[in-house]
Design an enzyme around this catalytic site. Structure first.
Site, PDB file in Angstrom:
ATOM      1  N   ALA A 160       0.866  -1.185   0.000  1.00 18.35           N
ATOM      2  CA  ALA A 160       0.000   0.000   0.000  1.00 18.35           C
ATOM      3  C   ALA A 160       0.898   1.230   0.000  1.00 18.35           C
ATOM      4  CB  ALA A 160      -0.893  -0.018   1.235  1.00 18.35           C
TER       5      ALA A 160
ATOM      6  N   GLY B 246       0.860  -5.014   0.932  1.00 18.42           N
ATOM      7  CA  GLY B 246      -0.348  -5.144   0.112  1.00 18.42           C
ATOM      8  C   GLY B 246      -0.081  -5.825  -1.224  1.00 18.42           C
TER       9      GLY B 246
ATOM     10  N   GLU C 289      -0.153  -9.433  -0.459  1.00 18.06           N
ATOM     11  CA  GLU C 289      -1.543  -9.790  -0.160  1.00 18.06           C
ATOM     12  C   GLU C 289      -2.373  -9.885  -1.438  1.00 18.06           C
ATOM     13  OE1 GLU C 289      -1.398  -6.587   2.770  1.00 18.06           O
ATOM     14  OE2 GLU C 289      -2.340  -7.958   4.187  1.00 18.06           O
TER      15      GLU C 289
ATOM     16  N   GLU D 139       4.957  -5.056   7.287  1.00 17.84           N
ATOM     17  CA  GLU D 139       4.192  -3.967   7.913  1.00 17.84           C
ATOM     18  C   GLU D 139       4.672  -3.631   9.328  1.00 17.84           C
ATOM     19  OE1 GLU D 139       2.872  -6.283   5.975  1.00 17.84           O
ATOM     20  OE2 GLU D 139       1.231  -5.469   4.767  1.00 17.84           O
TER      21      GLU D 139
END
Ligand code: CAA
Length: 294
Positions: A102, A145, A148, A168
């Protein structure tokens, strides 16, 4: 029970509903995109035969997934999923990165209330609704992300230089796009805990050995390999392939007993399709089947 009733699992939201969620929370609802005209800022899309190819293209930021990119991704994937001429989708990035996570710069100063109001991460629910098989072709970094996103796909191919990780904790947060759940299911608790608690990145070789990816290909061949597999899948009967995907996905949510009952219902429902008749008749007649997706 009709085939359609069995096929449409209660777990799946409608594509339209998800699109509205994405538009509402991303807050860019005024813009309209089109996979057909390739009108995206951060994606390159094209149709290869019966396969939709979606490439994240924000190379200066290693394909970091900002709000605009996630909205474009949702739009492109849903458009291809709804397109009856598309039988499978390949999702890739650029040569250095599938996606480095992200967008940290975009979210760094958001408050808890802003993050919650945007329902950050909810766009990933669209993967629960996609019926077309999606193959991730991962080159370079698949972090946070990005990792993911790859894990939400149905098949993951990696280039030799691919790296996977959920770093993260190293920036003061935790995986929020399904990483804690999907990594555990992919590699087991011990390895998932090691990766998530330390943020350690793993190589393509480790990822393959651990079951996170299904195959490794040369860096310049991985997208072609994914397209080839996607093409093979897309040449089969779409409703049958989609029922097979639904049955496998059910294993992650159901008890063994309920999963077996669900699989059995889907198996029996295939006999309501013309393609089941065609496939078995073609086998008996010693000829290639002609699928009609009916
Ligand atoms: N968000 C925003 N920008 C990012 C980014 C990210 N996730 N990852 C890389 N970039 C940007 C860098 O800021 C840099 O931009 P500038 O040139 O403007 O400074 C550019 O991409 C190139 O990156 P680097 O200079 O850092 O390249 P590198 O080769 O030295 O390092 C890297 C590569 C190891 C991937 C490093 O960029 C990195 O660690 N990135 C962050 C990885 C990460 O923490 N991802 C998780 C994000 S949080 C998340 O995803 C939460 C969730 O669950 C959804």
């Amino acid at each position: 029970m009709s085939a359609a009733v069995v096929f449409e699992s209660g777990l799946r939201s409608s594509a339209g509903q998800l699109s509205r969620i994405v538009h509402r929370f991303v807050g860019l609802g005024g813009r309209r995109f089109s996979a057909a005209s390739n009108s995206y800022n951060n994606l390159q899309v094209e149709v290869r035969g019966s396969v939709g190819l979606v490439a994240i293209h924000r190379p200066a930021a290693l394909n970091a997934l900002n709000d605009e990119t996630t909205m474009e991704l949702a739009d492109a994937l849903q458009q291809y999923d709804r397109d009856s001429t598309i039988g499978a989708i390949v999702l890739t990035g650029t040569d250095r990165a599938f996606a480095a996570g992200a967008d940290i710069k975009e979210m760094a100063n958001r408050s808890f209330v802003q993050t919650r109001r945007r329902n950050a991460g909810a766009f990933m629910d669209l993967f629960l609704a996609l019926r077309s098989p999606v193959i991730a072709a991962v080159r370079g970094y698949a972090l946070g992300g990005g990792c993911e996103l790859a894990m939400a796909c149905d098949i993951v191919y990696a280039s030799e230089d691919a790296q996977f990780g959920l770093p993260e904790v190293q920036i003061g947060t935790i995986p929020g796009w399904g990483g804690t759940q999907r990594l555990l299911r992919a590699v087991g608790k011990a390895k998932a805990m090691e990766m998530i608690l330390s943020g350690r990145r793993i190589s393509a070789k480790e990822a393959e050995e651990w079951g996170l990816v299904s195959a490794i290909h040369a860096n310049d061949k991985v997208v072609a390999a994914a397209l080839e597999t996607a093409g093979k899948i897309a040449s089969l009967s779409q409703p049958i392939v989609q029922m097979a995907k639904a049955a496998v996905n059910a294993a992650e949510d159901m008890s063994l007993r309920n999963g077996i009952l669900y699989e059995r219902s889907l198996f029996q429902a295939t006999f309501a399709t013309q393609d089941q008749k065609e496939g078995m008749t073609a086998f008996v007649d010693k000829r290639d089947p002609k699928w009609t997706n009916a």
